[in-house]
Design an enzyme around this catalytic site. Structure first.
Site, PDB file in Angstrom:
ATOM      1  N   ARG A  56      30.363  12.715   8.805  1.00  0.00           N
ATOM      2  CA  ARG A  56      31.435  12.142   9.365  1.00  0.00           C
ATOM      3  C   ARG A  56      31.597  10.759   8.873  1.00  0.00           C
ATOM      4  O   ARG A  56      32.833  10.357   8.803  1.00  0.00           O
ATOM      5  CB  ARG A  56      31.243  11.989  11.337  1.00  0.00           C
ATOM      6  CG  ARG A  56      32.201  11.405  11.737  1.00  0.00           C
ATOM      7  CD  ARG A  56      32.147  11.420  13.286  1.00  0.00           C
ATOM      8  NE  ARG A  56      33.179  10.922  14.008  1.00  0.00           N
ATOM      9  CZ  ARG A  56      33.282  10.174  14.914  1.00  0.00           C
ATOM     10  NH1 ARG A  56      32.014   9.625  15.267  1.00  0.00           N
ATOM     11  NH2 ARG A  56      34.181   9.750  15.585  1.00  0.00           N
ATOM     12  N   HIS A  61      35.463   9.314   7.569  1.00  0.00           N
ATOM     13  CA  HIS A  61      36.024   8.105   8.076  1.00  0.00           C
ATOM     14  C   HIS A  61      36.087   7.138   6.881  1.00  0.00           C
ATOM     15  O   HIS A  61      37.004   6.230   6.786  1.00  0.00           O
ATOM     16  CB  HIS A  61      35.257   7.499   9.320  1.00  0.00           C
ATOM     17  CG  HIS A  61      35.290   8.266  10.610  1.00  0.00           C
ATOM     18  ND1 HIS A  61      35.323   7.598  11.645  1.00  0.00           N
ATOM     19  CD2 HIS A  61      35.968   9.616  10.646  1.00  0.00           C
ATOM     20  CE1 HIS A  61      35.445   8.606  12.664  1.00  0.00           C
ATOM     21  NE2 HIS A  61      35.801   9.861  12.034  1.00  0.00           N
ATOM     22  N   ASP A  62      35.120   7.180   5.886  1.00  0.00           N
ATOM     23  CA  ASP A  62      35.306   6.114   4.853  1.00  0.00           C
ATOM     24  C   ASP A  62      36.531   6.361   3.771  1.00  0.00           C
ATOM     25  O   ASP A  62      37.367   5.725   3.444  1.00  0.00           O
ATOM     26  CB  ASP A  62      34.008   5.814   4.076  1.00  0.00           C
ATOM     27  CG  ASP A  62      34.136   4.926   2.991  1.00  0.00           C
ATOM     28  OD1 ASP A  62      34.848   4.038   2.974  1.00  0.00           O
ATOM     29  OD2 ASP A  62      33.669   5.024   1.705  1.00  0.00           O
ATOM     30  N   GLY A  94      40.510   4.682   1.081  1.00  0.00           N
ATOM     31  CA  GLY A  94      39.630   5.500   0.093  1.00  0.00           C
ATOM     32  C   GLY A  94      38.151   5.424   0.274  1.00  0.00           C
ATOM     33  O   GLY A  94      37.868   4.417   1.060  1.00  0.00           O
ATOM     34  N   ASP A 101      35.629   3.712  -0.401  1.00  0.00           N
ATOM     35  CA  ASP A 101      35.089   2.431  -1.220  1.00  0.00           C
ATOM     36  C   ASP A 101      34.073   1.969  -0.126  1.00  0.00           C
ATOM     37  O   ASP A 101      33.931   0.637  -0.430  1.00  0.00           O
ATOM     38  CB  ASP A 101      36.435   1.707  -1.263  1.00  0.00           C
ATOM     39  CG  ASP A 101      37.031   1.103  -0.084  1.00  0.00           C
ATOM     40  OD1 ASP A 101      36.748   1.754   1.190  1.00  0.00           O
ATOM     41  OD2 ASP A 101      37.693   0.317   0.210  1.00  0.00           O
ATOM     42  N   ASN A 110      35.232   4.525  15.618  1.00  0.00           N
ATOM     43  CA  ASN A 110      33.759   4.235  14.964  1.00  0.00           C
ATOM     44  C   ASN A 110      32.650   3.760  15.924  1.00  0.00           C
ATOM     45  O   ASN A 110      31.587   4.006  15.580  1.00  0.00           O
ATOM     46  CB  ASN A 110      33.996   3.523  13.736  1.00  0.00           C
ATOM     47  CG  ASN A 110      34.644   4.115  12.678  1.00  0.00           C
ATOM     48  OD1 ASN A 110      34.610   5.403  12.395  1.00  0.00           O
ATOM     49  ND2 ASN A 110      35.487   3.197  11.768  1.00  0.00           N
ATOM     50  N   HIS A 142      32.691  20.339  12.372  1.00  0.00           N
ATOM     51  CA  HIS A 142      32.630  20.437  13.712  1.00  0.00           C
ATOM     52  C   HIS A 142      31.702  21.440  14.404  1.00  0.00           C
ATOM     53  O   HIS A 142      31.797  21.802  15.260  1.00  0.00           O
ATOM     54  CB  HIS A 142      34.049  20.380  14.411  1.00  0.00           C
ATOM     55  CG  HIS A 142      34.793  19.016  14.292  1.00  0.00           C
ATOM     56  ND1 HIS A 142      35.906  18.702  14.821  1.00  0.00           N
ATOM     57  CD2 HIS A 142      34.426  17.745  13.862  1.00  0.00           C
ATOM     58  CE1 HIS A 142      36.358  17.488  14.328  1.00  0.00           C
ATOM     59  NE2 HIS A 142      35.386  16.852  13.735  1.00  0.00           N
ATOM     60  N   ASP A 157      27.574  25.200   9.887  1.00  0.00           N
ATOM     61  CA  ASP A 157      28.008  26.439   9.139  1.00  0.00           C
ATOM     62  C   ASP A 157      29.396  26.834   9.967  1.00  0.00           C
ATOM     63  O   ASP A 157      29.952  26.031  10.345  1.00  0.00           O
ATOM     64  CB  ASP A 157      26.849  27.280   9.989  1.00  0.00           C
ATOM     65  CG  ASP A 157      26.808  27.144  11.539  1.00  0.00           C
ATOM     66  OD1 ASP A 157      27.749  26.932  11.917  1.00  0.00           O
ATOM     67  OD2 ASP A 157      25.522  27.821  12.067  1.00  0.00           O
TER      68      ASP A 157
END
Ligand code: HEM
Ligand SMILES: *[C@@H]1O[C@H](CO)[C@@H](O)[C@H](O)[C@H]1NC(C)=O
Length: 332
Positions: free
Chosen positions: A67, A71-72, A77, A79, A99, A198, A260
């Site tokens: 996750r 989020h990064d 981008g 980074d 976050n 998820h 999975d």
């Protein structure tokens, strides 16, 4: 004769200016698999060992890292901007409600970084460490293995205000999700395929409580939610959430630590945790991909690895852009 000389001179001059321009402003090089092979040969194995160590202690680190990568990459981008601490008067991505407090795995990155700094100082970027860690988490928890290109460099900016316009909230509909992923260059199929993440990890009750208690004026409970599943969720998540206590629920009750294709099977049973998840099955736009991914675990796993690589190339910094952070939570 004279014109020939002029032509030659012009050609030489053009060639010279072209080469000079290239030297001054080289276009940033692409990412490549095995980028650290010469510079720091054990880079990938050290990250892998570190991820193994933490996941063996607590399996929740694996979903946490996958996750964190999403989020990064979706905000400025890939980074490592998600890893930067807030500055006085300038809150960072990390402290957005999307976050904080739910994002987990920072200590994994910090430990891998510390080990790498001791053997190859200022060489391996935090963004690549997170890239490898998300890949390793997918292998450990899902048996999904893929070679991932590297050579990313770290950004120097992280702003809390970048979050709302880039990260999709859990009440988006299929069209909004499609648009959000398209802006990052990802297809509808890739959006549905990546959402399979998820299938492991947890969610806080606050992320879906409105589906249980305050859906709309006529329906307190989201009618797209299986009623049996809803009553289970209500037990875990009493009405009082939003106060000091915000319990968590496993994203997939059957194989909670396994990455999975169970996510898609759950959607077919109206057991998606978020409205945005259930929407993937309920909308004509995406139902077919959900059904395919539910049927064919192996095909989904391969597509997941490919989509992770593609997500990992969003707006990356390479070459002389950005920097190699010495510590992942602060810029140099
Ligand atoms: C499609 C849009 C998406 C939305 C709206 C969304 C939203 C959310 C929300 C609300 C949570 C629960 C946070 C909490 O309350 O603790 C969550 C958890 C999670 N998400 Fe997503 N997500 C999306 C896509 C993705 C993608 C693309 C990935 C990775 C490829 C991902 C990986 C995860 C994982 C692994 C967790 C569990 C984290 C943990 O256990 O710590 N999500 N997501
Ligand atoms: C509430 O949601 C249901 C199901 O999505 C819908 O049929 C109904 O029109 C909604 N009611 C209001 C007042 O928005």
């Amino acid at each position: 004769m004279g014109t020939a000389r002029v032509k030659l001179a012009t050609l030489c001059y053009c060639l010279f200016s072209f080469l000079a321009a290239e030297a001054k402003f080289p276009s940033p090089p692409p990412l490549k698999v095995g980028f650290y092979q010469d510079k720091c040969p054990s880079a990938e194995s050290i990250v892998r060992r570190t991820v193994h160590k933490f996941v063996a202690k607590s399996p929740g680190f694996a979903p946490g890292l996958v996750r964190m990568y999403f989020h990064d990459c979706f905000v400025r981008g890939c980074d490592a901007s998600v890893l930067l601490d807030s500055l006085p008067g300038a809150p960072a991505e990390k402290d957005s409600p999307a976050n904080n407090p739910s994002l987990r795995g920072f200590e994994v990155i910090d430990e891998a970084k510390a080990r790498l700094e001791s053997i190859c100082p200022s060489t391996v970027s935090c963004s690549d460490i997170l890239t490898f860690a998300a890949r390793d988490a997918s292998l450990i928890a899902g048996g999904i293995n893929y070679a991932v290109p590297s050579g990313r460099r770290d950004g120097r900016v992280s702003l809390i205000d970048d979050i709302p316009q880039n990260l999709p909230p859990p009440n988006f509909n299929a069209d909004q999700l499609k648009e959000n992923f398209a802006r990052k260059g990802l297809t509808l199929d890739e959006m549905v395929t990546l959402s399979g993440a998820h299938s492991f990890g947890v969610s806080h009750c606050s992320s879906f409580a409105d589906r249980l208690y305050g859906f709309n004026a006529t329906h307190p409970q989201d009618p797209s939610l299986d009623p049996l599943f809803a009553s289970f969720l209500k037990q875990r998540c009493p009405r009082t959430v939003g106060g000091a206590s915000d319990p968590t629920v496993m994203m997939d009750l059957i194989t909670p630590n396994r990455l999975d294709n169970a996510f898609y099977v759950n959607l077919e049973r109206r057991r998606g945790l978020f409205g945005s998840d259930q929407m993937l099955y309920d909308s004509e736009l995406t139902r077919r991909v959900v059904e395919e991914n539910a049927r064919r675990a192996g095909v989904w796993g391969k597509k997941f690895g490919k989509a992770m690589v593609k997500m990992g190339a969003i707006e990356v910094l390479t070459g002389r852009q950005g920097e190699i952070r010495r510590k992942c939570n602060v810029v140099n």
